[in-house]
Design an enzyme around this catalytic site. Structure first.
Site, PDB file in Angstrom:
ATOM      1  N   ASP A 202      12.712  52.828  24.803  1.00 14.75           N
ATOM      2  CA  ASP A 202      11.494  53.514  25.212  1.00 14.75           C
ATOM      3  C   ASP A 202      11.777  54.916  25.764  1.00 14.75           C
ATOM      4  O   ASP A 202      11.345  55.257  26.851  1.00 14.75           O
ATOM      5  CB  ASP A 202      10.795  52.637  26.267  1.00 14.75           C
ATOM      6  N   GLU A 443      18.399  45.156  28.945  1.00 15.10           N
ATOM      7  CA  GLU A 443      17.465  44.287  28.229  1.00 15.10           C
ATOM      8  C   GLU A 443      17.880  43.984  26.797  1.00 15.10           C
ATOM      9  O   GLU A 443      17.091  44.162  25.860  1.00 15.10           O
ATOM     10  CB  GLU A 443      16.054  44.890  28.237  1.00 15.10           C
ATOM     11  N   TYR A 496       7.559  43.224  34.723  1.00 10.85           N
ATOM     12  CA  TYR A 496       6.356  44.073  34.767  1.00 10.85           C
ATOM     13  C   TYR A 496       5.113  43.210  34.909  1.00 10.85           C
ATOM     14  O   TYR A 496       4.203  43.275  34.083  1.00 10.85           O
ATOM     15  CB  TYR A 496       6.316  44.952  33.509  1.00 10.85           C
ATOM     16  N   GLU A 532      14.043  46.941  37.685  1.00 13.35           N
ATOM     17  CA  GLU A 532      12.890  47.738  37.248  1.00 13.35           C
ATOM     18  C   GLU A 532      11.620  47.007  37.636  1.00 13.35           C
ATOM     19  O   GLU A 532      11.559  45.774  37.552  1.00 13.35           O
ATOM     20  CB  GLU A 532      12.848  47.909  35.713  1.00 13.35           C
TER      21      GLU A 532
HETATM   22  C1  BDP Z   1      11.555  48.318  30.398  1.00  9.29           C
HETATM   23  C2  BDP Z   1      12.653  49.176  29.774  1.00  9.29           C
HETATM   24  C3  BDP Z   1      12.403  50.663  29.989  1.00  9.29           C
HETATM   25  C4  BDP Z   1      10.965  50.991  29.642  1.00  9.29           C
HETATM   26  C5  BDP Z   1      10.046  50.172  30.532  1.00  9.29           C
HETATM   27  C6  BDP Z   1       8.568  50.484  30.240  1.00  9.29           C
HETATM   28  O1  BDP Z   1      13.908  48.823  30.299  1.00  9.29           O
HETATM   29  O2  BDP Z   1      13.298  51.418  29.208  1.00  9.29           O
HETATM   30  O3  BDP Z   1      10.684  52.353  29.738  1.00  9.29           O
HETATM   31  O4  BDP Z   1      10.267  48.814  30.226  1.00  9.29           O
HETATM   32  O5  BDP Z   1       8.037  49.907  29.307  1.00  9.29           O
HETATM   33  O6  BDP Z   1      11.505  47.061  29.853  1.00  9.29           O
HETATM   34  O7  BDP Z   1       8.009  51.319  30.917  1.00  9.29           O
END
Ligand code: BDP
Length: 637
Positions: A202, A443, A496, A532
């Site tokens: 991404d 990932e 997330y 993250e």
């Molecule tokens: C995570 C990835 C990261 C992405 C992020 C996203 O590690 O590189 O930019 O998601 O979707 O899973 O913002």
């Protein structure tokens, strides 16, 4: 490699090169000179259908301008956003750079001088010529490569030196990161020869010469590499060193360690040994000590049989790193990562190294009370690690193993390249006190059967290269299906909740995050970093109650995560790294609005509401856990 990629990579003879010798950062000293040849270069993209015209017509043999139209191109910079031409922004294949430089006559005349050409990094494959003679090639972006060009310069006339660099950004199933080229064959929708590059990561696949290009000298008999490892007992610091010298088998090596006030605190003769430092000043992270980031300076002298001495000075921070089942210890004290994930990314320059940006980013990190960052998703410039050493910012150093999702990228060729990449990374970064952990991937499809073997090899190889630091990779897989986790020292999890899962439902974060932590810890009894978490916020978009993409929603997601972190950091959670420090460019897609907007700062480094929230939090945590000097106290706490 399939036929499609072969075409784009035509003329690159060997893909996996043997590891070169040491890779010390070029610095000046009484025996060494550095000449920065970055600046304005000329540039030509090979737009021929198979991107092979440059090699067929040997563009490196004569000035590039004589081969066809050229344009100005700054170095360092990605080439993608410099022009108004979408074809250059999205170009895939070989591009050609060239610059004429003057080499000081004394460098050429003195046969005892070794002249080296070094590229800080270029993405992804590079071939280098000097005065039309090929001097090296390199595979992989994000790491430096160099060539001894003394012979070529002395054979080719004059002191003028024409440097030609061909760079190709094509990614294959075996590159890091991986990618594929797809030729579109439906003639009703695509013209003949139409192809695209597919990737599973991404961020925009910026390309070009991303870091400075330097010429530097050493004496013929020179210090090739230095490895230091540090520890301490009571008030005695111990610095073990290993110096390798090339060009002389009998060089006499002398090592002197000096304190910041210039006082010599220890010295030794010989290429290996241990220096003892009494009343040691340890290297402490920012906000963990009243005098963080203490660096000694280690001067190494190697004197060859002919009397010539090479001198190299290395900054040394004395500190230890250890991991228990619930803690991350720096100098035997618990360290909690309250930091950020970053990208090397900015307007216009893309991934090009830029001092104003680097200094601004460090100022922002210190402003918000961040004590750490992860080099997501690839190694950053050495200058950035040097800043981190000097400011006490702790780093998780990541290799570009990002987007490994295709089972074919878990094969032997990929693994061999990944191992070589880790060797190059450890060789480059091993002496930085700021680097406290290696991350071998982000990932990957760690639930696919080959992942177990792949990560066992990768982690154990990395540990064999450097036994002084823990090793991890970043997972987003379910705890029950992850096959690599048994091998890592620290579990790093990305999630997330309320964004990719249950979008809009921030009320579920507490439950889901607690479950995530308990499951992982229950299974592995290893400390966990939330490596993250975050949400996109388009700056200036507001709503109350919060809705996705507003600044309020980003804040709410953060707050809900923080509530859980505050419980779990009393147990086994050892860190939290926001995704992301700043907005960054991605490839175009229906889920990205001119890039990823999960930054707490905009791409221009202006704060969104989330930045102020994190600032309050990080300083509060620092106040609890650290020793804050009065000058550093956050005024509103
Ligand atoms: C995570 C990835 C990261 C992405 C992020 C996203 O590690 O590189 O930019 O998601 O979707 O899973 O913002």
């Amino acid at each position: 490699m399939r036929a499609a990629e072969r075409l784009l990579l035509a003329a690159l003879c060997s893909v996996c090169q043997a590891l070169q010798d040491g890779m010390l950062f070029p610095t000046e000293s009484p025996s060494r000179e550095v000449k920065d040849v970055s600046g304005l270069w000329i540039f030509r993209a090979d737009e021929s259908p198979e991107r092979s015209r440059g090699f067929e017509q040997q563009w490196y043999k004569s000035p590039l301008a004589e081969t066809g139209p050229v344009i100005d191109m700054p170095v360092p910079s990605s080439y993608n956003d410099i022009t108004q031409d979408a074809q250059i922004r999205d170009f895939i294949g070989w591009v050609w750079y060239e610059k004429d430089v003057w080499v000081p006559a004394r460098w050429i005349q003195d046969r005892g001088t070794r002249i080296v050409l070094r590229v800080g990094s270029a993405h992804y494959y590079s071939v280098l010529w000097v005065n039309g003679v090929k001097v090296t090639e390199h595979v992989g972006g994000h790491l430096p490569f160099e060539a001894d060009i003394s012979g070529v310069l002395r054979q080719t006339s004059g002191n003028q030196c024409r440097i030609t660099i061909a760079v190709n950004n094509t990614l294959t199933l075996e590159t890091l990161p991986p990618g594929t080229i797809q030729y579109m064959t439906d003639r009703s929708r695509y013209p003949a020869g139409y192809f695209v590059q597919n990737t599973n990561f991404d961020f925009f696949n910026y390309a070009g010469i991303h870091r400075p290009v330097l010429l530097y000298t050493t004496p013929k008999a020179h210090i090739d590499d230095i490895t230091v490892e540090t520890t301490f007992s009571d008030n005695i610091g111990l610095v073990s060193f290993n110096v390798s010298v090339l060009g002389s088998s009998k060089a006499a090596v002398k090592v002197t360690l000096s304190a910041q006030d210039g006082r010599c605190v220890a010295s030794a003769d010989g290429s290996r040994g241990v220096l003892k430092v009494t009343d040691v000043n340890l290297w402490w992270p920012y906000l963990m000590h009243e005098n963080p980031a203490y660096l000694y300076s280690m001067e190494v002298q190697a004197t060859a049989e002919d009397g010539q001495t090479d001198v190299y000075t290395l900054p040394v921070g004395i500190r230890t790193v250890k991991v228990t089942s619930t803690q991350f210890l720096i100098n035997n004290k618990p360290f909690y990562f309250h930091g950020v994930n970053k990208h090397e990314d900015a307007d216009i320059r893309g991934k090009g190294f830029d001092w104003p940006l680097v200094v601004k980013d460090f100022n922002l990190m210190k402003w918000m009370g961040a004590n750490s960052f992860r080099t997501s998703h690839y190694p950053y410039a050495e200058e950035i690690l040097q800043m981190a050493d000097r400011h006490g910012i702790v780093i998780i150093d990541e290799c570009p193993g990002v987007g490994i999702k295709d089972i074919r990228s878990f094969g032997n060729v990929s693994l061999a390249h990944h191992l070589t990449f880790m060797e190059e990374l450890v060789r480059r970064d091993k002496n930085h006190p700021s680097v406290v952990m290696w991350s071998v991937a982000n990932e990957p499809a760690s639930e696919m059967p080959p992942a177990g073997f792949y990560f066992k090899e990768l982690v154990s190889h990395t540990r064999s290269l450097d036994s002084s630091r823990p090793v991890t990779y970043i997972t987003a897989s379910n705890y029950a299906r992850d096959l690599g986790a048994p091998y890592v020292d620290v579990i790093c999890v990305n999630s997330y909740f309320s964004w990719y899962q249950d979008p809009g439902h921030t009320e579920l974060i507490g439950l889901q995050l607690n479950t995530q932590f308990d499951n992982w810890y229950g299974k592995y009894q290893k400390p966990i970093i939330q490596s993250e978490y975050g949400a996109d916020a388009v700056p200036g978009l507001h709503s109350d109650p919060p809705m996705m993409f507003t600044e309020e929603y980003q804040k709410t997601v953060l707050q809900n995560y923080h509530n859980v972190f505050d419980q779990k950091r009393k147990e086994f959670v050892i860190g939290e790294l926001i995704w992301n420090f700043a907005d960054f460019m991605t490839s175009q897609s229906i889920i990205r609005v001119v890039g990823n907007k999960k930054g707490i700062f905009t791409r221009q480094r202006q704060p969104k509401a989330g930045a102020f929230l994190l600032r309050e939090r990080y300083w509060r945590i620092a106040n609890e856990t650290g020793v804050l000097p009065t000058w550093a106290r956050y005024p509103c706490l």
